[in-house]
Enzyme design. Structure first.
Site, mmCIF file in Angstrom:
data_model
loop_
_atom_site.group_PDB
_atom_site.id
_atom_site.type_symbol
_atom_site.label_atom_id
_atom_site.label_comp_id
_atom_site.label_asym_id
_atom_site.label_seq_id
_atom_site.Cartn_x
_atom_site.Cartn_y
_atom_site.Cartn_z
ATOM 1 N N HIS A 111 0.715 -1.099 0.036
ATOM 2 C CA HIS A 111 0.014 -0.151 -0.002
ATOM 3 C C HIS A 111 0.745 1.215 -0.163
ATOM 4 O O HIS A 111 0.843 2.105 -0.951
ATOM 5 C CB HIS A 111 -0.882 0.144 1.408
ATOM 6 C CG HIS A 111 -1.744 -1.115 1.446
ATOM 7 N ND1 HIS A 111 -2.855 -1.473 0.694
ATOM 8 C CD2 HIS A 111 -1.713 -2.077 2.385
ATOM 9 C CE1 HIS A 111 -3.536 -2.477 1.280
ATOM 10 N NE2 HIS A 111 -2.675 -3.048 2.382
HETATM 11 C C1 BDR Z 1 -3.245 0.530 5.471
HETATM 12 O O1 BDR Z 1 -3.144 0.165 6.507
HETATM 13 C C2 BDR Z 1 -2.074 -0.228 7.377
HETATM 14 O O2 BDR Z 1 -2.048 -1.465 7.585
HETATM 15 C C3 BDR Z 1 -0.880 -0.177 6.150
HETATM 16 O O3 BDR Z 1 0.129 0.125 6.858
HETATM 17 C C4 BDR Z 1 -1.385 0.914 5.194
HETATM 18 O O4 BDR Z 1 -0.938 2.051 5.543
HETATM 19 C C5 BDR Z 1 -3.688 -0.473 4.424
HETATM 20 O O5 BDR Z 1 -5.166 -0.101 4.802
#
Ligand code: BDR
Ligand code: CA
Length: 315
Positions: free
Chosen positions: A245
């Site tokens: 992400h």
């Molecule tokens: C986001 O939530 C976190 O778990 C990850 O680091 C990312 O920023 C994804 O939903």
């Protein structure tokens, strides 16, 4: 064209995918100058995220990067964490040495405020990779900094893809929806990397091999982090790999042409328990609400992994 390197503050809750983002930034000095890293509670409590940020800087061979601890809880809510995804430390996977570098004295929110006041207006970009608590707190305490921000490029939300912590809410927004609401209403130029994009930034065997084949400690650790991180998505979505992400945010600063999206209105649900933290994105332009965000929808996945691998190879 934005000036180069772009001055950035990375606001983060590492998190294996946050780690990829930080490594990508630290490996790209011609594109981004990391003024500081501000830790926030999110994936795991602040005690871990502020430690993890330093582990990542040391892994990158950059122990002089300034790391600050910030808010340890959302503006109005109890902290929700994601150990089920990231492990107890937030950075589970390979065994990493405890960091030797110290946290900077002072609070992350003060660093954000002081930096935006002291740097020339319009030259600092904020890169939030976790819940927006630090950023919203800075805006509440020092509204004068808001017009001085060049851009905010953040990971959060989802529209076509729905949510990952509730059926409609993405984790970063869900954890502190009031903070997200403040940021999305602030009038700062906003670029959003939602799950619609980040669920296309998936590792697979070939991409992990490319990290391993770098033949470096960073390449090995990166592959092992992604290995750990993918268990969750495999079990939950049947995905082959792990969605990276947060590095989408830094990749956008380096190569914006990897992404396409729409300039639309995006508002945050802060009332309904059922849909709390939803990014209500007017993708189809069915309201007359003013556009406030460039909400991304697609990514050149091969180009993204080529960039990431090449840059990790520098460390
Ligand atoms: C986001 O939530 C976190 O778990 C990850 O680091 C990312 O920023 C994804 O939903
Ligand atoms: Ca994160």
């Amino acid at each position: 064209m934005p000036h180069r390197p772009r001055k950035i503050i990375i606001d983060t809750d590492p998190g294996q995918d946050d780690a990829f983002a930080i490594l990508l930034a630290l490996a790209s000095p011609e594109d981004v100058e990391v003024l500081g890293i501000t830790a926030v509670a999110g994936n795991v409590p602040l005690k871990w995220t502020s430690r993890n940020a330093r582990i990542i800087c040391e892994l990158a061979g950059k122990p002089h990067v300034k790391v600050f601890a910030g808010c340890d809880a959302p503006l109005k809510r109890k902290l929700v964490t994601a150990e089920h995804v990231h492990g107890k430390t937030g950075l589970d996977g390979p065994v990493m040495p405890e960091p030797k570098m110290a946290l900077q004295a002072g609070h992350a929110v003060d660093f954000i405020i002081d930096t935006l006041r002291s740097e020339p207006a319009g030259t600092v970009t904020l890169c939030p990779l976790g819940p927006l608590t630090n950023i919203a707190t800075a805006f509440q305490r020092a509204p004068d900094i808001i017009p001085r921000i060049e851009q905010i490029v953040l990971m959060g939300g989802g529209y076509f893809e729905g949510g990952n912590i509730t059926p409609v809410a993405e984790f970063n927004i869900y954890v502190d929806p009031e903070a997200a609401d403040i940021v999305f209403r602030a009038g700062v130029p906003l670029v959003v990397m939602p799950l619609d994009v980040t669920h296309k930034a998936m590792t697979n065997r070939k991409r992990l091999e490319a990290f391993r084949n770098l033949g470096t400690n960073v390449g090995r650790v990166a592959a092992e982090w992604a290995d750990f991180f993918e268990r969750f998505d495999l079990a939950k979505y049947g995905m082959e790999g792990a969605p990276l992400h947060d590095p989408c945010v830094i990749a956008y600063l380096i190569k914006p042409e990897l992404f396409t999206g729409r300039h639309i209105n995006v508002e945050i649900e802060v009332q309904s328990e059922l849909t709390m933290g939803m990014t209500v994105a007017d993708w189809w332009g069915v309201t007359d609400r003013a556009a406030n965000a460039l909400f991304m929808g697609s990514i050149d996945t091969e180009g993204f992994f080529a960039l990431l691998t090449e840059r990790l190879g520098r460390l």
